[in-house]
Design an enzyme around this catalytic site. Structure first.
Site, PDB file in Angstrom:
ATOM      1  CB  ILE A 194      -8.224  -0.993  -2.448  1.00  0.00           C
ATOM      2  CG1 ILE A 194      -8.384  -2.863  -2.302  1.00  0.00           C
ATOM      3  CG2 ILE A 194      -7.083  -0.617  -2.886  1.00  0.00           C
ATOM      4  CD1 ILE A 194      -8.752  -3.054  -3.729  1.00  0.00           C
ATOM      5  CB  CYS A 195      -6.071   3.200   0.774  1.00  0.00           C
ATOM      6  SG  CYS A 195      -5.775   5.160   1.103  1.00  0.00           S
ATOM      7  CG  LEU A 196      -6.755   3.269  -6.332  1.00  0.00           C
ATOM      8  CD1 LEU A 196      -5.322   3.333  -6.389  1.00  0.00           C
ATOM      9  CD2 LEU A 196      -7.107   1.978  -6.903  1.00  0.00           C
TER      10      LEU A 196
ATOM     11  CG  ASN B  40      -1.266   1.819  -0.180  1.00  0.00           C
ATOM     12  OD1 ASN B  40      -0.256   1.452  -0.698  1.00  0.00           O
ATOM     13  ND2 ASN B  40      -1.325   2.843   0.482  1.00  0.00           N
TER      14      ASN B  40
END
Length: 148
Positions: free
Chosen positions: A85-87, A78
């Site tokens: 950041i993939c959040l 992620n």
């Protein structure tokens, strides 16, 4: 331009009561730019590592989420090679009720529970899905190499 009271209050809270394993402090010349040191979560592939991140509060904060990225290289499905950041809380699920502290704890939790089904680094995610023990070994190796 003066800093909004909300940001001042969040800085005071982060200083007085920092989240466990996280040090977050604004730079002296720009109180919207934070330097972060985050310990890898216990019992994760990142345990024992110290990861450096940067966090920037846009002028629209808290209506818009902060911009956060890893400065330390990390092997994680992620997080891409640029540290982005993939959040969901940093994108579509952002709410003005969330705070810097919440964002940092969410990132630390993501380190402890990678989600290869919603990747930012497809190569890492593929390995994580096909051979999780190998992916964890790679993450530990990168942690020892880069997060010291």
């Amino acid at each position: 331009m003066a800093l909004p009271k909300r940001i001042i209050k969040e800085i005071e809270t982060l200083t007085r009561d920092p989240p466990p394993g996280i040090v977050a402090a604004p730079t002296e010349d720009n109180l919207r730019y934070f330097k972060i040191t985050m310990e890898g979560p216990q019992q994760s592939a990142y345990e024992g590592g110290k990861f450096h991140l940067e966090l920037f509060l846009p002028d629209e904060y808290p209506m818009m989420p902060p911009n956060v990225r890893f400065l330390t290289k990390i092997y994680h499905p992620n997080v891409d090679k640029l540290g982005r950041i993939c959040l969901s809380t940093l994108k579509k699920d952002w709410s003005p009720a969330l705070q810097i502290r919440t964002v940092l704890l969410s990132i630390q939790a993501l380190m402890g529970a990678p989600n290869p089904d919603d990747p930012l680094d497809n190569d890492v995610a593929k390995i994580w899905k096909e051979n999780e023990p190998q992916a964890i070994a790679n993450a530990r190796e990168w942690t020892k190499k880069y997060a010291v």
